[in-house]
Write a protein that holds these residues in place. Structure first.
Motif, PDB file in Angstrom:
ATOM      1  N   VAL A  25       0.848  -1.186   0.000  1.00  0.00           N
ATOM      2  CA  VAL A  25       0.000   0.000   0.000  1.00  0.00           C
ATOM      3  C   VAL A  25       0.885   1.237   0.000  1.00  0.00           C
ATOM      4  N   GLN A  26       0.661   2.114  -0.968  1.00  0.00           N
ATOM      5  CA  GLN A  26       1.459   3.313  -1.104  1.00  0.00           C
ATOM      6  C   GLN A  26       0.561   4.481  -1.478  1.00  0.00           C
ATOM      7  N   SER A  27       1.095   5.688  -1.349  1.00  0.00           N
ATOM      8  CA  SER A  27       0.380   6.874  -1.802  1.00  0.00           C
ATOM      9  C   SER A  27       1.206   7.595  -2.861  1.00  0.00           C
ATOM     10  N   PHE A  28       0.520   8.248  -3.756  1.00  0.00           N
ATOM     11  CA  PHE A  28       1.158   8.945  -4.865  1.00  0.00           C
ATOM     12  C   PHE A  28       0.428  10.257  -5.087  1.00  0.00           C
ATOM     13  N   VAL A  29       1.176  11.351  -5.181  1.00  0.00           N
ATOM     14  CA  VAL A  29       0.595  12.673  -5.390  1.00  0.00           C
ATOM     15  C   VAL A  29       0.948  13.151  -6.791  1.00  0.00           C
ATOM     16  N   TYR A  30      -0.063  13.571  -7.526  1.00  0.00           N
ATOM     17  CA  TYR A  30       0.137  14.129  -8.870  1.00  0.00           C
ATOM     18  C   TYR A  30      -0.196  15.610  -8.824  1.00  0.00           C
ATOM     19  N   HIS A  31       0.689  16.426  -9.364  1.00  0.00           N
ATOM     20  CA  HIS A  31       0.480  17.878  -9.382  1.00  0.00           C
ATOM     21  C   HIS A  31       0.656  18.375 -10.811  1.00  0.00           C
ATOM     22  N   GLN A  32      -0.271  19.205 -11.267  1.00  0.00           N
ATOM     23  CA  GLN A  32      -0.221  19.712 -12.637  1.00  0.00           C
ATOM     24  C   GLN A  32      -0.624  21.193 -12.639  1.00  0.00           C
ATOM     25  N   PRO A  33       0.314  22.105 -12.951  1.00  0.00           N
ATOM     26  CA  PRO A  33      -0.014  23.529 -12.960  1.00  0.00           C
ATOM     27  C   PRO A  33      -0.784  23.986 -14.189  1.00  0.00           C
ATOM     28  N   GLN A  34      -0.790  23.191 -15.249  1.00  0.00           N
ATOM     29  CA  GLN A  34      -1.491  23.578 -16.464  1.00  0.00           C
ATOM     30  C   GLN A  34      -2.959  23.143 -16.389  1.00  0.00           C
ATOM     31  N   PRO A  35      -3.871  23.877 -17.043  1.00  0.00           N
ATOM     32  CA  PRO A  35      -5.285  23.499 -17.005  1.00  0.00           C
ATOM     33  C   PRO A  35      -5.535  22.184 -17.721  1.00  0.00           C
ATOM     34  N   LEU A  36      -6.520  21.443 -17.221  1.00  0.00           N
ATOM     35  CA  LEU A  36      -6.856  20.134 -17.768  1.00  0.00           C
ATOM     36  C   LEU A  36      -8.150  20.194 -18.566  1.00  0.00           C
ATOM     37  N   ASP A  37      -8.281  19.247 -19.464  1.00  0.00           N
ATOM     38  CA  ASP A  37      -9.517  19.056 -20.219  1.00  0.00           C
ATOM     39  C   ASP A  37     -10.390  18.088 -19.421  1.00  0.00           C
ATOM     40  N   LEU A  38     -11.516  18.579 -18.884  1.00  0.00           N
ATOM     41  CA  LEU A  38     -12.334  17.762 -17.989  1.00  0.00           C
ATOM     42  C   LEU A  38     -12.824  16.495 -18.677  1.00  0.00           C
ATOM     43  N   TYR A  39     -13.226  16.595 -19.929  1.00  0.00           N
ATOM     44  CA  TYR A  39     -13.722  15.424 -20.662  1.00  0.00           C
ATOM     45  C   TYR A  39     -12.641  14.340 -20.735  1.00  0.00           C
ATOM     46  N   GLN A  40     -11.403  14.756 -21.031  1.00  0.00           N
ATOM     47  CA  GLN A  40     -10.317  13.786 -21.140  1.00  0.00           C
ATOM     48  C   GLN A  40      -9.967  13.194 -19.778  1.00  0.00           C
ATOM     49  N   VAL A  41     -10.003  14.026 -18.742  1.00  0.00           N
ATOM     50  CA  VAL A  41      -9.718  13.521 -17.393  1.00  0.00           C
ATOM     51  C   VAL A  41     -10.729  12.454 -16.998  1.00  0.00           C
ATOM     52  N   GLU A  42     -12.009  12.734 -17.235  1.00  0.00           N
ATOM     53  CA  GLU A  42     -13.047  11.772 -16.867  1.00  0.00           C
ATOM     54  C   GLU A  42     -12.888  10.476 -17.636  1.00  0.00           C
ATOM     55  N   ASN A  43     -12.581  10.577 -18.928  1.00  0.00           N
ATOM     56  CA  ASN A  43     -12.378   9.357 -19.723  1.00  0.00           C
ATOM     57  C   ASN A  43     -11.190   8.555 -19.211  1.00  0.00           C
ATOM     58  N   PHE A  44     -10.112   9.274 -18.908  1.00  0.00           N
ATOM     59  CA  PHE A  44      -8.916   8.590 -18.432  1.00  0.00           C
ATOM     60  C   PHE A  44      -9.162   7.911 -17.086  1.00  0.00           C
ATOM     61  N   LEU A  45      -9.762   8.644 -16.150  1.00  0.00           N
ATOM     62  CA  LEU A  45      -9.999   8.072 -14.829  1.00  0.00           C
ATOM     63  C   LEU A  45     -10.999   6.917 -14.891  1.00  0.00           C
ATOM     64  N   ASP A  46     -11.980   6.996 -15.785  1.00  0.00           N
ATOM     65  CA  ASP A  46     -12.896   5.874 -15.974  1.00  0.00           C
ATOM     66  C   ASP A  46     -12.126   4.621 -16.392  1.00  0.00           C
ATOM     67  N   ALA A  47     -11.168   4.802 -17.325  1.00  0.00           N
ATOM     68  CA  ALA A  47     -10.365   3.664 -17.779  1.00  0.00           C
ATOM     69  C   ALA A  47      -9.502   3.124 -16.646  1.00  0.00           C
ATOM     70  N   VAL A  48      -8.927   4.028 -15.860  1.00  0.00           N
ATOM     71  CA  VAL A  48      -8.080   3.614 -14.734  1.00  0.00           C
ATOM     72  C   VAL A  48      -8.895   2.799 -13.729  1.00  0.00           C
ATOM     73  N   VAL A  49     -10.086   3.289 -13.399  1.00  0.00           N
ATOM     74  CA  VAL A  49     -10.924   2.604 -12.420  1.00  0.00           C
ATOM     75  C   VAL A  49     -11.322   1.224 -12.919  1.00  0.00           C
ATOM     76  N   GLN A  50     -11.637   1.118 -14.207  1.00  0.00           N
ATOM     77  CA  GLN A  50     -12.012  -0.187 -14.752  1.00  0.00           C
ATOM     78  C   GLN A  50     -10.855  -1.181 -14.688  1.00  0.00           C
ATOM     79  N   LEU A  51      -9.645  -0.681 -14.903  1.00  0.00           N
ATOM     80  CA  LEU A  51      -8.490  -1.570 -14.953  1.00  0.00           C
ATOM     81  C   LEU A  51      -7.863  -1.812 -13.591  1.00  0.00           C
ATOM     82  N   TYR A  52      -7.863  -0.801 -12.732  1.00  0.00           N
ATOM     83  CA  TYR A  52      -7.126  -0.876 -11.482  1.00  0.00           C
ATOM     84  C   TYR A  52      -7.988  -0.610 -10.256  1.00  0.00           C
ATOM     85  N   GLY A  53      -9.294  -0.586 -10.420  1.00  0.00           N
ATOM     86  CA  GLY A  53     -10.173  -0.240  -9.315  1.00  0.00           C
ATOM     87  C   GLY A  53     -10.000  -1.107  -8.091  1.00  0.00           C
TER      88      GLY A  53
END
Length: 348
Positions: free
Chosen positions: A233-261
């Motif tokens: 069990v580990q923790s990981f922090v992601y930091h991004q100063p540039q603005p994100l595309d919400l649609y792409q973030v949601e798609n990406f996180l959906d894929a992550v949850v399906q694969l690694y949930g």
């Protein structure tokens, strides 16, 4: 009786921690404290006959429900749902309470309990999961973390880490334990607790699961995130100063949850979305993820996205590469590249 508004639901605190860490002592302290709540308690004892109820100070305003036919996190999850339903039905006329405490057995991971408050509509309509408190036996925690996956997961799910028996260990040993706990869970606050004595304002109604609560991550608090002890069990922090595309973030996180949930225990963050005046807030437990708009960015406030992922054997490189490609302005060609497809884990 109709269901209450979201902010009027009964707050729920889950108390967890390995065997002998001091969970019941903490529970007793809460029940005796001056907090202004009328409390109900659901206890879980792994043995056939529970003993914790005999250790609690009984008062007319507390309702004790003991579940002693197994682990609250697995075989009796259905019993938990039924107990919550029965408590709510009795609350309509027979008993009165406005706060619920759940104490799990020391052999349990609290994840499935937390999921119950999101996955079961009959539960989430009436109850709001406020926080998970994990009591850590400072004297034996290192050995427990080495030997037991459940001990690691109890730390990983926590919103508050309460270190008991710190008077029995030296300064160097305590510092090493703190560093190890930080490596497992960098988002949970950490404080000492002596015989259950901790300021109640620090552990009750803290809104650790509130989607609209701002996630504050101080650099000094995060410490050296490169320090690892070999824990799954580990923790990981992601930091991004540039603005994100919400649609792409949601798609990406959906894929992550399906694969690694199944490996993701807790994940939460504040998102800086392109062309949006307010921040977006997301969090999840295992396969369950939610997001909503948060408070407006303040004038002159530095905008950035900060996300925390806590889980077992986290695919850190994949998460970083995938989220980097969710930055607004990344071309469709770049997102469709073989590297991006790999980054979301679709190719071994």
């Amino acid at each position: 009786m109709s269901a209450p508004l979201a902010d009027e639901r009964i707050p729920v605190t889950i108390i967890t921690g390995f065997l002998g860490s001091g969970k019941t002592t903490l529970l007793k302290r809460i029940l005796q404290g001056k907090h202004g709540y009328r409390m109900a308690v659901i206890e879980n004892e792994y043995a056939a006959t529970g003993i914790d109820q005999a250790l609690l100070v009984q008062q007319d305003e507390e309702q004790i429900v003991e579940m002693n036919n197994g682990c609250i996190c697995c075989s009796v999850r259905g019993d938990l749902i039924r107990s919550l339903g029965r408590l709510q039905a009795r609350r309509a006329g027979e008993i009165a309470f406005d706060y619920l405490l759940i104490e799990t057995t020391g052999l349990a991971a609290p994840g499935p309990v937390a999921q119950t408050f999101f996955a079961e509509p009959s539960v989430s309509a009436w109850y709001r999961l406020d926080a998970i408190l994990t009591v850590i036996d400072a004297c034996h925690a290192q050995q427990q973390l080495d030997a037991h996956r459940e001990a690691q997961e109890q730390v990983g799910y926590a919103d508050r880490l309460l270190l008991s028996k710190t008077d029995l260990v030296g300064k160097e040993a305590l510092a090493a334990l703190r560093q190890r706990l930080l490596a497992i869970n960098c988002r949970a606050s950490m404080q000492k607790v002596s015989f259950g004595n901790v300021p109640l304002r620090d552990i009750l109604d803290v809104k650790g699961f509130d989607l609209d609560a701002r996630l504050a991550l101080e650099p000094d608090f995060l410490g050296d995130m490169g320090h690892r002890h070999g824990d799954g069990v580990q923790s990981f922090v992601y930091h991004q100063p540039q603005p994100l595309d919400l649609y792409q973030v949601e798609n990406f996180l959906d894929a992550v949850v399906q694969l690694y949930g199944s490996s993701l225990m807790r994940y939460k963050g504040i998102l800086y979305i392109a062309d949006a005046p307010c921040r977006a807030v997301f969090q999840g437990v295992h396969m369950l993820m939610g997001s909503e708009l948060g408070a407006d960015w303040g004038e002159g406030e530095t905008r950035a996205s900060t996300m925390v992922f806590i889980g077992r054997n986290l695919p850190r490189e994949m998460l970083t590469r995938g989220l980097d490609r969710c930055v607004a302005g990344v071309t469709p060609h770049e997102r469709a590249s073989a590297e991006f497809i790999y980054s979301v884990g679709r190719v071994p």
